[in-house]
Design a protein around this motif. Sequence first.
Motif, PDB file in Angstrom:
ATOM      1  N   ARG A   1      14.376   5.820  14.986  1.00 19.82           N
ATOM      2  CA  ARG A   1      15.457   5.421  14.061  1.00 19.82           C
ATOM      3  C   ARG A   1      14.976   4.372  13.070  1.00 19.82           C
ATOM      4  O   ARG A   1      15.296   4.433  11.877  1.00 19.82           O
ATOM      5  CB  ARG A   1      16.666   4.897  14.850  1.00 19.82           C
ATOM      6  N   THR A   2      14.192   3.423  13.560  1.00 15.50           N
ATOM      7  CA  THR A   2      13.660   2.395  12.650  1.00 15.50           C
ATOM      8  C   THR A   2      12.736   3.039  11.620  1.00 15.50           C
ATOM      9  O   THR A   2      12.810   2.719  10.419  1.00 15.50           O
ATOM     10  CB  THR A   2      12.860   1.342  13.458  1.00 15.50           C
ATOM     11  N   GLU A   3      11.888   3.965  12.090  1.00 13.48           N
ATOM     12  CA  GLU A   3      10.981   4.643  11.139  1.00 13.48           C
ATOM     13  C   GLU A   3      11.777   5.369  10.060  1.00 13.48           C
ATOM     14  O   GLU A   3      11.426   5.322   8.875  1.00 13.48           O
ATOM     15  CB  GLU A   3      10.112   5.674  11.882  1.00 13.48           C
ATOM     16  N   ILE A   4      12.839   6.063  10.488  1.00 12.69           N
ATOM     17  CA  ILE A   4      13.666   6.791   9.515  1.00 12.69           C
ATOM     18  C   ILE A   4      14.322   5.803   8.549  1.00 12.69           C
ATOM     19  O   ILE A   4      14.298   5.987   7.324  1.00 12.69           O
ATOM     20  CB  ILE A   4      14.733   7.665  10.233  1.00 12.69           C
ATOM     21  N   ASP A   5      14.897   4.723   9.106  1.00 14.09           N
ATOM     22  CA  ASP A   5      15.546   3.717   8.248  1.00 14.09           C
ATOM     23  C   ASP A   5      14.563   3.131   7.240  1.00 14.09           C
ATOM     24  O   ASP A   5      14.902   2.938   6.074  1.00 14.09           O
ATOM     25  CB  ASP A   5      16.146   2.586   9.105  1.00 14.09           C
ATOM     26  N   ASN A   6      13.339   2.851   7.721  1.00 15.73           N
ATOM     27  CA  ASN A   6      12.333   2.277   6.812  1.00 15.73           C
ATOM     28  C   ASN A   6      11.979   3.239   5.686  1.00 15.73           C
ATOM     29  O   ASN A   6      11.824   2.836   4.530  1.00 15.73           O
ATOM     30  CB  ASN A   6      11.060   1.910   7.582  1.00 15.73           C
ATOM     31  N   ALA A   7      11.867   4.515   6.032  1.00 12.14           N
ATOM     32  CA  ALA A   7      11.546   5.512   4.998  1.00 12.14           C
ATOM     33  C   ALA A   7      12.705   5.632   4.008  1.00 12.14           C
ATOM     34  O   ALA A   7      12.498   5.714   2.791  1.00 12.14           O
ATOM     35  CB  ALA A   7      11.233   6.853   5.637  1.00 12.14           C
ATOM     36  N   LEU A   8      13.941   5.639   4.534  1.00 12.75           N
ATOM     37  CA  LEU A   8      15.108   5.739   3.649  1.00 12.75           C
ATOM     38  C   LEU A   8      15.190   4.513   2.738  1.00 12.75           C
ATOM     39  O   LEU A   8      15.544   4.620   1.562  1.00 12.75           O
ATOM     40  CB  LEU A   8      16.392   5.868   4.469  1.00 12.75           C
ATOM     41  N   ALA A   9      14.807   3.348   3.295  1.00 12.40           N
ATOM     42  CA  ALA A   9      14.880   2.099   2.524  1.00 12.40           C
ATOM     43  C   ALA A   9      13.949   2.127   1.315  1.00 12.40           C
ATOM     44  O   ALA A   9      14.234   1.491   0.300  1.00 12.40           O
ATOM     45  CB  ALA A   9      14.540   0.910   3.423  1.00 12.40           C
ATOM     46  N   VAL A  10      12.833   2.859   1.426  1.00  8.22           N
ATOM     47  CA  VAL A  10      11.946   2.947   0.251  1.00  8.22           C
ATOM     48  C   VAL A  10      12.252   4.210  -0.564  1.00  8.22           C
ATOM     49  O   VAL A  10      11.460   4.650  -1.384  1.00  8.22           O
ATOM     50  CB  VAL A  10      10.441   2.894   0.638  1.00  8.22           C
ATOM     51  N   ASN A  11      13.445   4.789  -0.290  1.00  5.34           N
ATOM     52  CA  ASN A  11      13.896   5.967  -1.031  1.00  5.34           C
ATOM     53  C   ASN A  11      12.866   7.094  -0.953  1.00  5.34           C
ATOM     54  O   ASN A  11      12.489   7.693  -1.964  1.00  5.34           O
ATOM     55  CB  ASN A  11      14.181   5.574  -2.483  1.00  5.34           C
ATOM     56  N   SER A  12      12.378   7.357   0.268  1.00  6.18           N
ATOM     57  CA  SER A  12      11.305   8.333   0.469  1.00  6.18           C
ATOM     58  C   SER A  12      11.677   9.709  -0.069  1.00  6.18           C
ATOM     59  O   SER A  12      12.811  10.165   0.093  1.00  6.18           O
ATOM     60  CB  SER A  12      10.999   8.444   1.964  1.00  6.18           C
ATOM     61  N   ASP A  13      10.685  10.365  -0.665  1.00 15.22           N
ATOM     62  CA  ASP A  13      10.880  11.740  -1.133  1.00 15.22           C
ATOM     63  C   ASP A  13      10.753  12.723   0.036  1.00 15.22           C
ATOM     64  O   ASP A  13      11.031  13.907  -0.116  1.00 15.22           O
ATOM     65  CB  ASP A  13       9.829  12.088  -2.190  1.00 15.22           C
ATOM     66  N   GLY A  14      10.378  12.200   1.217  1.00 18.96           N
ATOM     67  CA  GLY A  14      10.150  13.101   2.347  1.00 18.96           C
ATOM     68  C   GLY A  14      11.144  12.939   3.484  1.00 18.96           C
ATOM     69  O   GLY A  14      11.096  13.697   4.451  1.00 18.96           O
ATOM     70  N   VAL A  15      12.037  11.966   3.389  1.00 26.48           N
ATOM     71  CA  VAL A  15      13.030  11.760   4.446  1.00 26.48           C
ATOM     72  C   VAL A  15      14.404  11.574   3.795  1.00 26.48           C
ATOM     73  O   VAL A  15      14.578  10.703   2.936  1.00 26.48           O
ATOM     74  CB  VAL A  15      12.707  10.511   5.307  1.00 26.48           C
ATOM     75  N   LYS A  16      15.368  12.432   4.184  1.00 27.92           N
ATOM     76  CA  LYS A  16      16.703  12.356   3.575  1.00 27.92           C
ATOM     77  C   LYS A  16      17.743  12.418   4.680  1.00 27.92           C
ATOM     78  O   LYS A  16      17.495  12.973   5.763  1.00 27.92           O
ATOM     79  CB  LYS A  16      16.925  13.540   2.620  1.00 27.92           C
ATOM     80  N   THR A  17      18.930  11.867   4.403  1.00 24.03           N
ATOM     81  CA  THR A  17      20.022  11.971   5.370  1.00 24.03           C
ATOM     82  C   THR A  17      21.338  12.147   4.616  1.00 24.03           C
ATOM     83  O   THR A  17      21.444  11.762   3.437  1.00 24.03           O
ATOM     84  CB  THR A  17      20.084  10.735   6.283  1.00 24.03           C
ATOM     85  N   ALA A  18      22.331  12.755   5.306  1.00 21.22           N
ATOM     86  CA  ALA A  18      23.660  12.924   4.708  1.00 21.22           C
ATOM     87  C   ALA A  18      24.640  13.216   5.827  1.00 21.22           C
ATOM     88  O   ALA A  18      24.230  13.586   6.938  1.00 21.22           O
ATOM     89  CB  ALA A  18      23.652  14.071   3.699  1.00 21.22           C
ATOM     90  N   SER A  19      25.933  13.055   5.528  1.00 23.01           N
ATOM     91  CA  SER A  19      26.918  13.255   6.592  1.00 23.01           C
ATOM     92  C   SER A  19      27.420  14.697   6.630  1.00 23.01           C
ATOM     93  O   SER A  19      28.113  15.089   7.563  1.00 23.01           O
ATOM     94  CB  SER A  19      28.088  12.284   6.414  1.00 23.01           C
TER      95      SER A  19
END
Lengths: 504, 118
Positions: free
Chosen positions: A358-376
């Motif tokens: 979860r931390t890894e995902i959050d960190n990637a999302l925090a840098v607006n990663s082009d390879g990790v996305k999330t949505a509801s």
Amino acid sequence: MKTHTKLMTFTIAILMSTCSYAADKIISTDVVVVGGGSTGLSAALTAAQGGASVVVLEKNPYLGGSSAFAEGLFAVESEYQRAASHGLTKDEAFKHIIEFNHNKIDNSLIRNYVNKSADNIAWLNEQGIDFRLIQISPEEPRVWHIIEDREHFIHGGALITALQQKAKKAGVKFLLRTPAKKLIYSDNKVTGVEAEDHKGNKIVIKAEAVVIATGGFGNSKKKIAEWTEYNPETFLPALPLNKTGDGIQMAKDIGAKTEGEGLMVYLAARGAGIIPMQGINAMSWQPTNLWVNNSGERFTNEAVAFSFGKAANSVGRQHGNMAWAIFDDASVDYATHKGIDQGIGVIVPTTTKLTGLRTEIDNALAVNSDGVKTASSIEALAKEIGVPVDTLKKNFNDYNSYSENGYDAQFVKDHKWLRPLNHGNLYAIKIMPNHFTSIGGLNINTKMQVLNQDNQPITGLYAGGVEVGGLYGDTYTLWASGHAYGFAIHSGRTAGTSILKEIK
Amino acid sequence: MKKNKPSFKQLLAVGLVVLTSTLIPISPSYAYDLGKTHKDQSIECTSCHEDNKKAIIPNERCLSCHESYTEISKQTSDMHLNPHMSPHFLDVDCTSCHQGHKVIKNFCQDCHGPVARH
Ligand SMILES: Cc1cc2nc3c(=O)[nH]c(=O)nc-3n(C[C@H](O)[C@H](O)[C@H](O)COP(=O)(O)OP(=O)(O)OC[C@H]3O[C@@H](n4cnc5c(N)ncnc54)[C@H](O)[C@@H]3O)c2cc1C
């Protein structure tokens, strides 16, 4: 006049070619090994233990190449398998390997290798290297002999440093940061190599035999583009190891024949903020994910992830050589608390609890990663990953209904890996093909002698490891886990033994 | 077959260096620009270069003063990745990172990202 000019040019050319390699140093030895990976060190040690003088040339400031990072070796009917009561036979393994490659490979080479694989493991034991036996996935047999850590050395580093110490004791001389540049060749005979040290000194090494073991061309975009069908801009190497096909090129320059150049592809998560070989990568390899391409279409049974080569083939042939692995919060919880169903070799073993995911995902999302996305919602996720909403929604709903019914009518994924994605948020990780090394290259015979265009051995020239041809069809034989490393040792030892017979 | 043994002269040279040098404790702060730090300690150019500046400097010459990789690794044991105690490599060329008259260049960083003292 015309003839005169021609003669002049010819003379100057000769003068220049001799002058351009005015050697700063000349070394004479029985054997020169080009490349200090596991192939090179096995050849060097075998030759030195048999009484030959050996010089190893290594391009990098360290020995080992990718062998320092690889984890395990293929073998069948080894002592480790006997202890584990693992019943696979040499005959079965041989037949399966031939079948896996649709017989587009050298049967004699493979037969010798399979038959000698257990002896190669026993030889490594004698050099102080220990193993443990692992089954890499539910789809492969128990043939992967994982190198045990030794002193403070890990993975392949434990094997390489053991061979290095033995070789040093046996009198092998190592020249680091001294790449070979050219073979010394005339009349179908190789009599040494020209090399250059990091200070620019030119070194001529005269030898009765040369072993080429430079580990292929995986770090040369140019050679990948010229020699393979792959796009070097999207198929990226695992590690920056400076392997640029020097050995294959040098041998080609004197008329050697090649076959089957390709890549040992695997699947990797790709994008900013993603740490290689950690949680996000491991998550992208789970058989329970839904994969869609950049049109939003599902395209295969995602449990192909158990076989990294086939998984990369499947994703690699999608438009843009990419796809998305989609999962939900329940999948993240499962990986975090219960542990993953599919590991990344022994680097992230199967059943590892991805507590940092979860931390890894959050960190990637925090840098607006082009390879990790999330949505509801799936509609919002479609927008995030830039695929048509309607297509993704239909594929997603179909997949969830297969999962609820326990039957994948589309691609027949095993019901074990069908879990509906309907808990909490959705996530998408961009997956693309990477490669561990190149495969294919110089044609050799079973003595590891390099063959010329007429299929005849070039006297004095041997090759082994990942830069020889005749071992693989279009895809690396993952079924025989550790095939490349096992063959590196096998070909190095065989080259060493052949040379000893030849020069005695 | 020719035997690949070091010549008597080579052995003697190494032996002499080992015998005549006292092992010098080196402070970690000297890790940058070896040429300068050596010069500041009045170490002769020839101690490293002998009579040929273009010749490579073998590890044995560095270790004739600095003792061993294990000893040196103690001085960098506080770093999050100890560059002198690599789990991958043995006997890396000293001068591949400590490039004499240039600022240190640590190739571990090619894969591991910044490896430095803060
Ligand atoms: C992360 C990783 C994991 C892997 N895991 C496995 C595994 O578990 N099992 C498996 O079977 N395979 C694995 N592989 C594949 C692995 O590369 C091969 O199995 C094997 O290590 C190749 O050995 P080699 O001796 O042919 O090449 P290498 O070990 O790469 O050695 C080649 C050497 O030649 C040197 N060289 C290059 N050019 C020159 C030159 N001009 N002059 C002098 N020297 C030169 C290189 O610097 C290098 O040291 C893995 C690869 C990677 C990157």
